[in-house]
Write a protein that holds these residues in place. Structure first.
Motif, mmCIF file in Angstrom:
data_model
loop_
_atom_site.group_PDB
_atom_site.id
_atom_site.type_symbol
_atom_site.label_atom_id
_atom_site.label_comp_id
_atom_site.label_asym_id
_atom_site.label_seq_id
_atom_site.Cartn_x
_atom_site.Cartn_y
_atom_site.Cartn_z
ATOM 1 N N SER A 159 -9.395 -2.009 -7.839
ATOM 2 C CA SER A 159 -8.308 -1.043 -8.021
ATOM 3 C C SER A 159 -7.375 -1.334 -9.182
ATOM 4 O O SER A 159 -6.914 -0.413 -9.834
ATOM 5 C CB SER A 159 -7.489 -0.933 -6.738
ATOM 6 N N GLY A 160 -7.028 -2.577 -9.413
ATOM 7 C CA GLY A 160 -6.070 -2.890 -10.462
ATOM 8 C C GLY A 160 -4.636 -2.524 -10.116
ATOM 9 O O GLY A 160 -3.755 -2.594 -10.961
ATOM 10 N N LEU A 161 -4.374 -2.132 -8.867
ATOM 11 C CA LEU A 161 -3.022 -1.800 -8.429
ATOM 12 C C LEU A 161 -2.264 -3.060 -8.038
ATOM 13 O O LEU A 161 -2.865 -4.079 -7.706
ATOM 14 C CB LEU A 161 -3.068 -0.870 -7.210
ATOM 15 N N SER A 162 -0.949 -2.948 -8.032
ATOM 16 C CA SER A 162 -0.150 -4.052 -7.512
ATOM 17 C C SER A 162 -0.425 -4.196 -6.015
ATOM 18 O O SER A 162 -0.880 -3.260 -5.356
ATOM 19 C CB SER A 162 1.340 -3.769 -7.734
ATOM 20 N N ASP A 163 -0.140 -5.382 -5.497
ATOM 21 C CA ASP A 163 -0.336 -5.612 -4.064
ATOM 22 C C ASP A 163 0.483 -4.634 -3.233
ATOM 23 O O ASP A 163 0.009 -4.132 -2.216
ATOM 24 C CB ASP A 163 0.033 -7.051 -3.696
ATOM 25 N N GLU A 164 1.703 -4.365 -3.663
ATOM 26 C CA GLU A 164 2.574 -3.450 -2.909
ATOM 27 C C GLU A 164 2.020 -2.029 -2.917
ATOM 28 O O GLU A 164 2.019 -1.352 -1.888
ATOM 29 C CB GLU A 164 4.002 -3.477 -3.483
ATOM 30 N N ALA A 165 1.539 -1.566 -4.069
ATOM 31 C CA ALA A 165 0.954 -0.222 -4.139
ATOM 32 C C ALA A 165 -0.292 -0.128 -3.267
ATOM 33 O O ALA A 165 -0.486 0.861 -2.538
ATOM 34 C CB ALA A 165 0.620 0.137 -5.589
ATOM 35 N N ALA A 166 -1.128 -1.157 -3.326
ATOM 36 C CA ALA A 166 -2.344 -1.160 -2.511
ATOM 37 C C ALA A 166 -1.995 -1.160 -1.026
ATOM 38 O O ALA A 166 -2.591 -0.421 -0.239
ATOM 39 C CB ALA A 166 -3.213 -2.371 -2.858
ATOM 40 N N LYS A 167 -1.016 -1.968 -0.641
ATOM 41 C CA LYS A 167 -0.598 -2.052 0.763
ATOM 42 C C LYS A 167 -0.094 -0.693 1.249
ATOM 43 O O LYS A 167 -0.473 -0.233 2.334
ATOM 44 C CB LYS A 167 0.483 -3.120 0.922
ATOM 45 N N ASP A 181 1.737 8.452 -4.347
ATOM 46 C CA ASP A 181 2.084 8.724 -5.744
ATOM 47 C C ASP A 181 3.343 7.951 -6.143
ATOM 48 O O ASP A 181 3.380 7.312 -7.195
ATOM 49 C CB ASP A 181 2.271 10.223 -5.966
ATOM 50 N N GLU A 182 4.355 7.991 -5.278
ATOM 51 C CA GLU A 182 5.576 7.228 -5.544
ATOM 52 C C GLU A 182 5.312 5.731 -5.562
ATOM 53 O O GLU A 182 6.001 4.984 -6.244
ATOM 54 C CB GLU A 182 6.649 7.568 -4.508
ATOM 55 N N GLY A 183 4.280 5.293 -4.812
ATOM 56 C CA GLY A 183 3.907 3.880 -4.803
ATOM 57 C C GLY A 183 3.119 3.461 -6.033
ATOM 58 O O GLY A 183 2.838 2.288 -6.225
ATOM 59 N N GLY A 184 2.719 4.430 -6.857
ATOM 60 C CA GLY A 184 2.019 4.121 -8.096
ATOM 61 C C GLY A 184 0.508 4.261 -8.031
ATOM 62 O O GLY A 184 -0.190 3.791 -8.925
#
Length: 160
Positions: A7-15, A128-131
């Motif tokens: 994914s390449g997302l931050s841990d928070e965005a993924a969570k 979306d707001e989470g990135g």
């Protein structure tokens, strides 16, 4: 949460996305079971048309839930579609048991479709707001399909 694979997302965005996917996965699984319940237990006016329509609607819901579960895995989650988990997590009202007229099933189904549609639209904004625009896109596609099927099913209500 397991290691994210692609994914390449931050841990928070993924969570955030995994939690939102899990919540909606339970709703979509429950709705798919409810639609099948209606499919098996209807009688009356326009039976065969609605009966066939509900098969297509279940196929659409299964496609949605498969995409949601796969997305959760990509993000490092572990989707849980076991019946016990779905029963504990769903917020859909219990569906009536036994035979009902087509028009009564239509009313009951549309009510539940609207709940799922609202949850999917809320999910779009949350992820979306989470990135995570990719998961937002998945929820947008799911929302369109659920809205369309709710409209198809609802168009069989008497008096429309």
């Amino acid at each position: 949460m397991h290691e994210r694979y692609a994914s390449g997302l931050s841990d928070e965005a993924a969570k955030t996305s995994i939690e939102t996917l899990d919540k909606n996965l339970s709703l979509v699984i429950d709705l798919s079971l409810i639609v099948k319940q209606a499919h098996w237990n209807m009688k009356g006016s326009n039976f065969i048309g609605v009966h066939k329509l509900l098969d297509d609607a279940v196929d659409n819901l299964r496609d949605i839930l498969d995409k949601m579960a796969e997305r959760a895995v990509i993000l490092g989650g572990s989707p849980d579609g076991r019946s016990q988990n779905v029963a504990a997590a769903t917020t859909l009202p219990e569906y009536p048991a036994g035979f009902m007229l087509v028009k009564d099933h239509v009313r009951e189904l549309v009510e539940r479709y609207k709940i799922v549609a609202a949850s999917l639209r809320e999910a779009i904004d949350i992820v979306d707001e989470g990135g995570d625009q990719d998961t937002a896109d998945l929820f947008t596609e799911a929302s369109r399909i659920v809205d369309k099927d709710a409209w198809f099913i609802g168009s069989n209500a008497e008096g429309n």
